[in-house]
Design a protein around this motif. Structure first.
Motif, mmCIF file in Angstrom:
data_model
loop_
_atom_site.group_PDB
_atom_site.id
_atom_site.type_symbol
_atom_site.label_atom_id
_atom_site.label_comp_id
_atom_site.label_asym_id
_atom_site.label_seq_id
_atom_site.Cartn_x
_atom_site.Cartn_y
_atom_site.Cartn_z
ATOM 1 N N ILE A 352 0.845 -1.197 0.000
ATOM 2 C CA ILE A 352 0.000 0.000 0.000
ATOM 3 C C ILE A 352 0.879 1.246 0.000
ATOM 4 C CG2 ILE A 352 -1.754 1.309 1.241
ATOM 5 C CD1 ILE A 352 -2.753 -1.253 2.461
ATOM 6 N N ASP A 353 0.564 2.165 -0.898
ATOM 7 C CA ASP A 353 1.210 3.477 -0.883
ATOM 8 C C ASP A 353 0.560 4.283 0.244
ATOM 9 O OD1 ASP A 353 2.176 5.999 -1.279
ATOM 10 O OD2 ASP A 353 1.464 6.228 -3.342
ATOM 11 N N GLN A 354 1.200 4.287 1.394
ATOM 12 C CA GLN A 354 0.612 4.916 2.575
ATOM 13 C C GLN A 354 0.524 6.436 2.434
ATOM 14 O OE1 GLN A 354 -0.819 3.265 4.818
ATOM 15 N NE2 GLN A 354 0.077 1.212 4.835
ATOM 16 N N VAL A 383 -7.176 -8.800 7.026
ATOM 17 C CA VAL A 383 -6.764 -9.950 7.827
ATOM 18 C C VAL A 383 -5.293 -9.855 8.211
ATOM 19 C CG1 VAL A 383 -6.369 -12.446 7.736
ATOM 20 C CG2 VAL A 383 -8.544 -11.514 6.966
ATOM 21 N N GLU A 384 -4.473 -9.350 7.268
ATOM 22 C CA GLU A 384 -3.043 -9.254 7.526
ATOM 23 C C GLU A 384 -2.667 -7.963 8.245
ATOM 24 O OE1 GLU A 384 -1.361 -9.845 3.660
ATOM 25 O OE2 GLU A 384 -1.755 -12.006 3.673
ATOM 26 N N GLY A 385 -3.672 -7.140 8.585
ATOM 27 C CA GLY A 385 -3.441 -5.945 9.370
ATOM 28 C C GLY A 385 -2.837 -4.767 8.613
ATOM 29 N N ASP A 386 -2.966 -4.786 7.282
ATOM 30 C CA ASP A 386 -2.384 -3.714 6.483
ATOM 31 C C ASP A 386 -3.381 -2.624 6.128
ATOM 32 O OD1 ASP A 386 0.120 -4.957 6.428
ATOM 33 O OD2 ASP A 386 -0.476 -6.230 4.744
ATOM 34 N N LEU A 387 -4.642 -2.833 6.467
ATOM 35 C CA LEU A 387 -5.673 -1.862 6.067
ATOM 36 C C LEU A 387 -6.537 -1.484 7.279
ATOM 37 C CD1 LEU A 387 -6.764 -0.395 3.546
ATOM 38 C CD2 LEU A 387 -8.397 -2.264 3.278
#
Length: 387
Positions: A352-354, A383-387
């Motif tokens: 992800i481009d934060q 689920v993977e905690g990136d969003l």
């Protein structure tokens, strides 16, 4: 070649999920090797959503690489697990049994002939993909009646040398549906394409179709070889929202398009006839859409739908796809949606481009949302905690 055969036998013995790359095609097949023969293999394949999608025969000479480990395979494993947990609608998958002592290509062709299966073929030194029914199998030749779901007047019969057949897809979701549809398709007659190409008629045409059953195709200006098939949901001052159908006639989410980006509206064609039939068959089989999707959304024709959709996606960090005026297409989520501008955070290869990039709302020509790939991407990121 020996190293490739060794890799294939390893994948078979250990039941490993693999990607199989080809020497002369960009299509990558993902699945499990079920049979390795002297001249080819059978791979039980999965589609991009992690669903069983029949199988493919691949001649050994077209296999370039067998991949055992990659981010793509990790993502596919996640999608396969999600598809099971969410009870996605799926095709039956591979059901045939094969004898490794006999020619696998001939076994597939014989099964297809006896069971009236629609198959897809790739031939040596030929870049086309052919779909059809096997009509005869002899030692030196195979008869195939082609099916052209885009043009019913183009349905030639072919006599092929089996040795020239390098790839055979069979028992997949779309091919199985075509087999079920074949008796009905044979009763449909060819129609010439009817398209509205005068921009001054677009609004009236779309207004008459809004909220109605007829399927149409929208062809965008930026790529006249591309088209969206579905039903017109709503028409606003400057845009249109379509309920999409995917290639197997199931609900495929929504696309919002500016009227200024519409090149033509196809209201009649053989492919629209095919998709109507596919959609009807899916409804008859109670398989119109995947359980995680919603095909009943309504939209306010009096508001700026681009601003509305971006604002809603920003509020919930929902994954969407946008196409900008410069033909740049991105998948990700928006934030900081103001009156004229917004920040878009692209998701590429699960990164992800934060920080994001700033774009003008007016520069977004198409916006797609509520489709299965977006759901799966978003689900995995959460689920993977990136969003």
């Amino acid at each position: 070649m020996n190293s490739i055969v060794n890799d294939l036998n390893r994948a078979l013995a250990q039941r490993l999920l693999v990607n199989v790359y080809q020497t002369n095609q960009e299509v990558v097949y993902t699945g499990y090797v079920t049979t390795v023969g002297e001249t080819g293999i059978i791979l039980a394949t999965y589609d991009d959503f992690g669903l069983p999608d029949g199988a493919v025969f691949l001649a050994l000479n077209v296999i370039d690489e067998v991949e055992f480990s990659s981010d793509d395979l990790d993502n596919m494993s996640f999608r396969m697990k999600t598809a099971q947990e969410e009870r996605f609608i799926q095709a039956g998958g591979l059901t045939m049994k094969f004898d490794t002592q006999r020619d696998l290509r001939r076994q597939v062709l014989s099964h297809a002939w006896v069971d009236h299966l629609v198959i897809m073929l790739v031939l040596k030194n030929d870049e086309h993909f052919y779909e059809g029914l096997v009509t005869s199998v002899a030692s030196e030749e195979v008869g195939v009646q082609l099916i052209n779901k885009f043009d019913y007047s183009d349905q030639p019969a072919m006599i092929l040398n089996p040795a020239d057949i390098e790839v055979i897809e069979f028992q997949g979701k779309e091919l199985t549906l075509q087999g079920i549809a074949a008796p009905h398709l044979q009763k449909l007659t060819h129609v010439e394409q009817v398209a509205v190409e005068d921009p001054t008629q677009f609004r009236d045409t779309l207004q008459q179709l809004a909220g109605k059953d007829p399927l149409v195709a929208l062809i965008p200006k930026h790529n006249k070889d591309l088209f969206f098939v579905g039903q017109i949901n709503v028409l606003t001052d400057d845009s249109v929202i379509m309920n999409l159908l995917d290639m197997s006639g199931q609900f495929g989410g929504y696309t919002l398009m500016r009227l200024s980006d519409v090149n033509a509206i196809v209201v009649e064609s053989d492919y629209l006839q095919t998709m109507r039939l596919f959609s009807l068959l899916n409804r008859a089989r109670q398989q119109p859409l995947q359980p995680v999707l919603n095909d009943e959304r309504l939209f306010d024709p009096t508001v700026d739908q681009f601003h509305e959709r971006l604002s809603q996606a920003a509020a919930f960090r929902t994954i969407i796809h946008v196409k900008l005026k410069d033909n740049d297409s991105q998948t990700g989520y928006p934030s900081q949606v103001g009156g004229e501008r917004f920040i878009f955070h692209e998701v590429s290869e699960d990164e992800i481009d934060q920080v994001g990039k700033v774009y003008r709302v007016a520069d977004v020509e198409e916006l797609s949302f509520g489709y299965l790939d977006a759901y799966l991407t978003e689900h995995q990121l959460r689920v993977e905690g990136d969003l």
